[in-house]
Design a protein around this motif. Structure first.
Motif, PDB file in Angstrom:
ATOM      1  N   LEU A 184       0.626  -1.281  -0.106  1.00  0.00           N
ATOM      2  CA  LEU A 184      -0.043  -0.113   0.049  1.00  0.00           C
ATOM      3  C   LEU A 184       0.566   1.536  -0.217  1.00  0.00           C
ATOM      4  CD1 LEU A 184      -2.730  -1.394   2.395  1.00  0.00           C
ATOM      5  CD2 LEU A 184      -2.658  -1.196   0.159  1.00  0.00           C
ATOM      6  N   GLY A 185       1.607   1.429   0.213  1.00  0.00           N
ATOM      7  CA  GLY A 185       2.885   2.178  -0.258  1.00  0.00           C
ATOM      8  C   GLY A 185       3.070   2.852   1.042  1.00  0.00           C
ATOM      9  N   LYS A 186       3.667   4.391   1.084  1.00  0.00           N
ATOM     10  CA  LYS A 186       3.953   5.140   2.130  1.00  0.00           C
ATOM     11  C   LYS A 186       3.423   6.578   1.749  1.00  0.00           C
ATOM     12  CE  LYS A 186       8.079   7.035   4.739  1.00  0.00           C
ATOM     13  NZ  LYS A 186       9.620   6.520   4.503  1.00  0.00           N
ATOM     14  N   GLY A 187       2.699   6.833   3.365  1.00  0.00           N
ATOM     15  CA  GLY A 187       2.304   8.284   2.796  1.00  0.00           C
ATOM     16  C   GLY A 187       1.865   9.377   4.318  1.00  0.00           C
ATOM     17  N   ALA A 188       1.671  10.492   3.761  1.00  0.00           N
ATOM     18  CA  ALA A 188       0.981  10.735   5.301  1.00  0.00           C
ATOM     19  C   ALA A 188      -0.421  11.858   5.026  1.00  0.00           C
ATOM     20  CB  ALA A 188       1.994  11.952   5.849  1.00  0.00           C
ATOM     21  N   ASP A 211       3.043   3.466   6.443  1.00  0.00           N
ATOM     22  CA  ASP A 211       4.395   3.186   5.726  1.00  0.00           C
ATOM     23  C   ASP A 211       3.984   1.285   5.350  1.00  0.00           C
ATOM     24  OD1 ASP A 211       6.361   1.929   4.808  1.00  0.00           O
ATOM     25  OD2 ASP A 211       7.795   3.385   6.019  1.00  0.00           O
ATOM     26  N   ARG A 212       4.365   0.910   3.780  1.00  0.00           N
ATOM     27  CA  ARG A 212       3.771  -0.470   3.509  1.00  0.00           C
ATOM     28  C   ARG A 212       4.928  -0.734   2.750  1.00  0.00           C
ATOM     29  NH1 ARG A 212       0.302   0.781   7.273  1.00  0.00           N
ATOM     30  NH2 ARG A 212      -1.873  -0.471   6.822  1.00  0.00           N
ATOM     31  N   THR A 213       5.503   0.041   2.693  1.00  0.00           N
ATOM     32  CA  THR A 213       7.349  -1.030   1.923  1.00  0.00           C
ATOM     33  C   THR A 213       8.331  -1.442   1.934  1.00  0.00           C
ATOM     34  OG1 THR A 213       8.212   1.594   2.769  1.00  0.00           O
ATOM     35  CG2 THR A 213       7.061   2.081   0.913  1.00  0.00           C
ATOM     36  N   GLU A 214       7.495  -2.016   3.879  1.00  0.00           N
ATOM     37  CA  GLU A 214       8.435  -3.068   4.358  1.00  0.00           C
ATOM     38  C   GLU A 214       7.882  -4.318   4.496  1.00  0.00           C
ATOM     39  OE1 GLU A 214      11.420  -2.330   7.367  1.00  0.00           O
ATOM     40  OE2 GLU A 214      11.344  -0.592   7.082  1.00  0.00           O
ATOM     41  N   ALA A 215       8.263  -5.156   3.537  1.00  0.00           N
ATOM     42  CA  ALA A 215       7.621  -6.848   3.468  1.00  0.00           C
ATOM     43  C   ALA A 215       7.098  -7.565   5.856  1.00  0.00           C
ATOM     44  CB  ALA A 215       8.838  -7.481   3.150  1.00  0.00           C
ATOM     45  N   ASN A 216       8.204  -7.524   6.085  1.00  0.00           N
ATOM     46  CA  ASN A 216       8.394  -7.603   7.268  1.00  0.00           C
ATOM     47  C   ASN A 216       7.719  -6.653   8.617  1.00  0.00           C
ATOM     48  OD1 ASN A 216       8.813  -9.943   6.299  1.00  0.00           O
ATOM     49  ND2 ASN A 216      11.413  -9.410   6.688  1.00  0.00           N
ATOM     50  N   HIS A 217       7.518  -5.325   7.894  1.00  0.00           N
ATOM     51  CA  HIS A 217       7.069  -4.247   9.423  1.00  0.00           C
ATOM     52  C   HIS A 217       6.007  -3.295   8.468  1.00  0.00           C
ATOM     53  CE1 HIS A 217       8.044  -0.774  12.380  1.00  0.00           C
ATOM     54  NE2 HIS A 217       6.794  -1.737  12.493  1.00  0.00           N
ATOM     55  N   LYS A 218       4.579  -3.355   8.991  1.00  0.00           N
ATOM     56  CA  LYS A 218       3.824  -2.641   8.382  1.00  0.00           C
ATOM     57  C   LYS A 218       3.166  -1.505   9.638  1.00  0.00           C
ATOM     58  CE  LYS A 218       2.556  -6.428   5.328  1.00  0.00           C
ATOM     59  NZ  LYS A 218       3.052  -6.094   3.758  1.00  0.00           N
ATOM     60  N   TRP A 219       3.283  -0.125   9.378  1.00  0.00           N
ATOM     61  CA  TRP A 219       2.697   0.591  10.888  1.00  0.00           C
ATOM     62  C   TRP A 219       2.097   1.677  10.163  1.00  0.00           C
ATOM     63  CZ3 TRP A 219       4.114   5.258  10.467  1.00  0.00           C
ATOM     64  CH2 TRP A 219       5.302   5.567   9.356  1.00  0.00           C
ATOM     65  N   HIS A 243       2.625  -4.359  13.222  1.00  0.00           N
ATOM     66  CA  HIS A 243       2.633  -5.239  12.470  1.00  0.00           C
ATOM     67  C   HIS A 243       4.125  -5.916  12.377  1.00  0.00           C
ATOM     68  CE1 HIS A 243      -1.848  -6.404  11.984  1.00  0.00           C
ATOM     69  NE2 HIS A 243      -1.345  -5.853  13.028  1.00  0.00           N
ATOM     70  N   ARG A 244       4.268  -7.230  12.774  1.00  0.00           N
ATOM     71  CA  ARG A 244       5.717  -7.572  12.213  1.00  0.00           C
ATOM     72  C   ARG A 244       6.089  -8.731  12.209  1.00  0.00           C
ATOM     73  NH1 ARG A 244      10.571  -3.714  13.818  1.00  0.00           N
ATOM     74  NH2 ARG A 244      10.053  -1.554  14.722  1.00  0.00           N
ATOM     75  N   THR A 245       6.548  -9.139  10.690  1.00  0.00           N
ATOM     76  CA  THR A 245       6.055 -10.240  10.606  1.00  0.00           C
ATOM     77  C   THR A 245       7.549 -11.807  10.141  1.00  0.00           C
ATOM     78  OG1 THR A 245       6.040 -10.428   8.198  1.00  0.00           O
ATOM     79  CG2 THR A 245       4.594 -11.283   9.524  1.00  0.00           C
ATOM     80  N   ASP A 246       7.663 -12.559  11.414  1.00  0.00           N
ATOM     81  CA  ASP A 246       9.342 -13.592  10.869  1.00  0.00           C
ATOM     82  C   ASP A 246       8.163 -15.057  10.654  1.00  0.00           C
ATOM     83  OD1 ASP A 246      11.501 -13.976  11.574  1.00  0.00           O
ATOM     84  OD2 ASP A 246      11.411 -14.272  12.900  1.00  0.00           O
TER      85      ASP A 246
END
Length: 354
Positions: A184-188, A211-219, A243-246
């Protein structure tokens, strides 16, 4: 400038947002216009799943209990419900903030268009909008932000709406990474939801980052002032979901630091941090609160998500606690419109809308 009739799109979206539904139509990949397609430039939904948390208040929220001394399971219950209610309402507000993007994206019939106008129906009321993609100073550093169009990143956007009494500011955004099929990209984004919908609380202002640009961390991160829901009103609030995924494990953290002007639990100040792993059935909880005769402060409590009472502490032993620090308090100015977002639209259509 172009106009199309997309009333049915926004009515459905706003109705869904108001009921708590998160099933927004996806615009990824552009629209069905016969001319140059304009790809989606802003997400239509940035919610992160926190469905394990309760989204209702408890008996402890009744007025005659608001100032009661609390400890033990009652304290964990109040803290978890207050934090999760705020989080769920914040995510709903973020959805409503982005709803108009569906209409604007649909009205973009050419990549060359930098000023768009149109209208839609909300509660049987025709709402006119004007959207400007010109670069403007979004972050207050006296430098214009944005590419000047809806295609090239970063994309700046200012939107005004008119429900019959004249145009007013509705939302402005800066999208640094556009949404794609991958993320979903990144913005404000800043928004005053009541400008477009009369049933929103008139004093509610939201400033949201995602920010959704990192596969393992969304916030998601938001600052809120005004009334977010019944009995929930803020002088200031800062809220965050991570959300963090491992591997196959998804860790979820919610945090809130607020100064309440109205709370069903009698809180004036409130800070909480809660972390759990999807499917674990337990949450690690920190909370501080004051208000009335309440003075609540506890750390490292492992509670069961089904009844919010203490549970086997070993269930929380392996949790990743890197996001568990309390958020620094807001001061209430964070939600103010950027100075470069004028009260009146920056353009007047050269043709009459029809």
């Amino acid at each position: 400038m172009f106009k199309k009739w997309w009333a049915f799109v926004l009515v459905g979206i706003l109705a869904a947002a108001g009921s708590g539904c998160t099933n927004f139509p996806s615009l990824t990949g552009g629209n069905d216009n016969s001319t140059d397609a304009v790809e989606q430039f802003i997400p239509d939904d940035i919610t992160l799943d926190i469905s394990e948390l309760p989204n209702t208040d408890s008996q402890n929220a009744k007025a005659h209990n608001a100032d009661a001394t609390i400890s033990g399971s009652a304290a964990y219950d109040r803290s978890t419900r207050a934090g999760s209610r705020v989080m769920n309402m914040f995510q709903g507000a973020a959805q409503r903030s982005m709803a108009l993007a569906a209409v604007i994206n649909g009205d973009m019939e050419s990549a060359d268009v930098t000023e768009v106008y149109g209208d839609f129906m909300v509660n049987s009321t025709t709402v006119n909008y004007r959207a400007d993609f010109a670069a403007f100073d979004f972050d207050g550093d006296n430098i214009a932000d944005g590419s000047g169009n809806a295609v090239t990143e970063p994309i700046a956007l200012r939107v005004w709406v008119d429900r019959g009494d004249g145009f007013e500011r509705f939302l402005c955004a800066l999208v640094t990474t556009k949404p794609t099929t991958a993320n979903l990209g990144k913005g404000a984004l800043y928004c005053r939801p009541a400008a477009a919908r009369s049933t929103e609380y008139t004093d509610l202002m939201v400033y949201t980052q995602w920010d959704r640009t990192e596969a393992n961390h969304k916030w998601n991160l938001a600052w809120v002032t005004g009334q977010l829901g019944e009995n929930y009103s803020f002088d200031n609030a800062i809220l965050r979901v991570d959300h963090r995924t491992d591997g196959d494990v998804t860790g979820k953290t919610v945090r809130a630091t607020t100064m309440f002007s109205d709370s069903p639990y009698g809180f004036d100040t409130f800070s909480m941090a809660g972390h759990w792993q999807a499917g674990s059935g337990a949450m690690l909880l920190h909370a501080q609160a004051s208000g009335g005769i309440t003075d609540l402060n506890f750390d490292e409590i492992c509670v069961a998500l089904d009844d919010l009472d203490t549970t086997d502490s070993t269930l929380c032993n392996d949790f990743d606690t890197q996001d568990m620090n309390y958020l620094d308090a807001a001061d209430g100015t964070e939600t103010a419109w950027p100075a470069d977002f004028p009260a009146e639209p920056t353009f007047t259509p050269t043709t009459t809308a029809s």
